[in-house]
Enzyme design. Structure first.
Site, PDB file in Angstrom:
ATOM      1  N   SER A 123      -1.422   3.120  10.061  1.00  0.00           N
ATOM      2  CA  SER A 123      -1.727   4.347   9.327  1.00  0.00           C
ATOM      3  C   SER A 123      -2.932   5.116   9.857  1.00  0.00           C
ATOM      4  O   SER A 123      -3.054   6.302   9.593  1.00  0.00           O
ATOM      5  CB  SER A 123      -1.946   4.020   7.855  1.00  0.00           C
ATOM      6  OG  SER A 123      -3.080   3.191   7.713  1.00  0.00           O
ATOM      7  N   HIS A 167       5.217   3.784   6.528  1.00  0.00           N
ATOM      8  CA  HIS A 167       4.853   5.048   7.185  1.00  0.00           C
ATOM      9  C   HIS A 167       5.876   5.485   8.222  1.00  0.00           C
ATOM     10  O   HIS A 167       5.739   6.554   8.805  1.00  0.00           O
ATOM     11  CB  HIS A 167       3.494   4.916   7.900  1.00  0.00           C
ATOM     12  CG  HIS A 167       2.324   5.087   6.988  1.00  0.00           C
ATOM     13  ND1 HIS A 167       1.996   6.295   6.399  1.00  0.00           N
ATOM     14  CD2 HIS A 167       1.397   4.207   6.559  1.00  0.00           C
ATOM     15  CE1 HIS A 167       0.915   6.142   5.664  1.00  0.00           C
ATOM     16  NE2 HIS A 167       0.534   4.878   5.733  1.00  0.00           N
ATOM     17  N   LYS A 203       6.373   7.466  -0.249  1.00  0.00           N
ATOM     18  CA  LYS A 203       5.956   8.316   0.874  1.00  0.00           C
ATOM     19  C   LYS A 203       7.095   9.289   1.226  1.00  0.00           C
ATOM     20  O   LYS A 203       7.305  10.241   0.503  1.00  0.00           O
ATOM     21  CB  LYS A 203       5.501   7.450   2.053  1.00  0.00           C
ATOM     22  CG  LYS A 203       4.195   6.723   1.702  1.00  0.00           C
ATOM     23  CD  LYS A 203       3.587   5.966   2.855  1.00  0.00           C
ATOM     24  CE  LYS A 203       2.211   5.448   2.482  1.00  0.00           C
ATOM     25  NZ  LYS A 203       2.133   3.995   2.335  1.00  0.00           N
TER      26      LYS A 203
HETATM   27  C1  LIG Z   1       1.541   2.884   1.481  1.00  0.00           C
HETATM   28  C2  LIG Z   1       1.815   1.545   2.037  1.00  0.00           C
HETATM   29  C3  LIG Z   1       2.106   0.470   1.197  1.00  0.00           C
HETATM   30  C4  LIG Z   1       2.024   0.565  -0.299  1.00  0.00           C
HETATM   31  O1  LIG Z   1       3.125   1.254  -0.815  1.00  0.00           O
HETATM   32  P1  LIG Z   1       3.166   1.543  -2.393  1.00  0.00           P
HETATM   33  O2  LIG Z   1       4.617   1.715  -2.672  1.00  0.00           O
HETATM   34  O3  LIG Z   1       2.346   2.764  -2.618  1.00  0.00           O
HETATM   35  O4  LIG Z   1       2.598   0.353  -3.077  1.00  0.00           O
HETATM   36  C5  LIG Z   1       2.423  -0.747   1.774  1.00  0.00           C
HETATM   37  N1  LIG Z   1       2.442  -0.896   3.117  1.00  0.00           N
HETATM   38  C6  LIG Z   1       2.148   0.110   3.944  1.00  0.00           C
HETATM   39  C7  LIG Z   1       2.174  -0.118   5.415  1.00  0.00           C
HETATM   40  C8  LIG Z   1       1.810   1.358   3.428  1.00  0.00           C
HETATM   41  O5  LIG Z   1       1.498   2.348   4.254  1.00  0.00           O
END
Ligand SMILES: *Cc1c(COP(=O)(O)O)cnc(C)c1O
Length: 395
Positions: free
Chosen positions: A183, A211, A242
């Protein structure tokens, strides 16, 4: 008793503030989209949401959610195995399996939960978990809840991964665990090479596509599509928070028996509430939309290419990206904060990141591109970057 603790917490909070690490939350008074309104009344262009495909405020998803609200109600008031499973939940699980070409899928309240519940049901002290050093916090926490031996390899470093695989050869089962896209840099895990090593050293593979799903690969199937190894990962975790509408919800998709076992033993699944019908229905709609046509994925890819090319042309130092994340390197922590504040004045909302979120001396502004951005949005952001970049002697 609280008085003593209060004093302690006040001191700790002051330390966080003094270190410049206190997280303030900006209040948005519009839906999440490209042009947002913040509480001060300022209208800004949003370049820091995970709204990669612009679905957070998509009319089709809103309409589907409204219909689900009318037809299936608001809440489930139950976990899945008691009375928290509607047809909508099964439909979403099937749709996700179809999207990734996997055998089955299990839903969670979030990807944090999917990762938190991924390891303990499957692995014991006889086994090994081999994890990329830059994996998401939820993977780190999930691994902590499991008794397996832990190995950590340098970010996307295949030589180091091979070393760790060799060290773990005496364990019963081995699993390589990696984020699809990291990220802070926007680089992708080299899945073709990881699969090769997994075959050579007999390891399972788990990818967190939070992501990358919806974003990476020609049709947005994620890093397995990008590296031509779709269907080879044993487990893929991901989020609905996301690219796929941005509401809430997570999933693990992959081998049938793994998913079956998670349904029996995965604690966040067993002991936490079912996702609401509106989310299940709109989530299904989101995956179906992306299954049918590639318009949003194509637009996102064009936007990333355009933005990165223009920023490089302007002589900004951009980390090589394989995703919708573009790290504009500034190196100095204070500068990153000043730069972000100046951009906000120009109506561009981005966040500057610095140690300990990124390594010392590698402060940056992270720009997140979206299919919701129009060309004029991108041009406005690029112009603002150039203006502030010149003012602060960055370019
Ligand atoms: C955003 C993210 C999460 C968490 O996802 P949520 O559904 O918001 O709990 C987990 N792993 C990665 C790699 C992320 O970028």
């Amino acid at each position: 008793m609280y008085g003593k603790m209060q004093e302690h917490l006040q001191k700790e909070l002051e330390l966080i503030k003094d270190a410049g690490l206190f997280k303030d939350e900006r209040i948005i008074v519009s839906p999440q989209k490209a042009e947002i309104k913040v509480k001060s009344g300022q209208e800004v262009l949003n370049f820091c949401a995970n709204n990669y495909l612009g679905l957070s405020n998509n009319q089709k998803l809103i309409d589907r959610a409204k219909r689900a609200l009318d037809e299936r109600g608001y809440g489930m008031s139950s976990v899945r195995f008691i009375c928290g499973t509607q047809d909508l939940h099964k439909e979403l699980e099937h749709t996700i399996s179809k999207f990734f070409g996997t055998e089955d899928t299990i839903l969670y309240a979030s990807c944090y939960d999917a990762n938190g519940g991924a390891f303990q049901p499957l692995f014991t002290e006889e086994d090994a978990i081999i994890s990329d050093e830059l994996n998401h916090a939820s993977i780190i926490d999930g691994v902590r809840l499991c008794k397996a031996q832990r190995y950590r390899y340098k970010n996307a470093d295949m030589k180091d991964l091979e070393e760790k695989l060799k060290e773990a050869q005496s364990q019963r089962f081995r699993i390589i665990v990696t984020d699809g896209v990291f990220s802070m840099d926007g680089n992708a895990a080299p899945m073709d090479k990881i699969m090769e090593l997994a075959n050579k050293y007999e390891a399972l593979v788990m990818i967190d596509e939070s992501h990358s799903a919806g974003v990476v690969g020609k049709t947005g199937r994620g890093v397995t599509e990008e590296y031509n190894c779709m269907g080879q990962a044993d487990m893929i975790t991901g989020t609905l928070g996301k690219a796929f509408g941005g509401a809430i919800g997570g999933f693990t998709t992959g081998r049938k028996e793994i998913v079956d076992m998670l349904r029996q033993r995965s604690r966040p699944y067993l002991f936490s509430n079912s996702i609401p019908p509106v989310v299940a229905a709109a989530g299904t709609e989101a995956f179906n939309m992306l299954q049918k046509e590639n318009t949003l994925q194509d637009k996102l890819h064009e936007n990333v290419d355009y933005f990165v090319a223009k920023m490089k042309e302007a002589k900004f130092d951009i980390k090589p990206t394989q995703s919708a994340i573009c790290a504009v390197m500034l190196y100095d922590a204070k500068l990153s904060q000043e730069f972000a504040a100046e951009l906000l004045e120009e109506g561009i909302y981005v966040i500057g990141f610095y140690y300990p979120v990124v390594p010392q001396g590698e402060a940056r502004i992270r720009v997140q591109l979206s299919a919701a951005h129009e060309r004029e949005h991108l041009d406005k952001a690029i112009d603002a970057f150039i203006k502030v970049g010149k003012k602060l002697n960055v370019i």
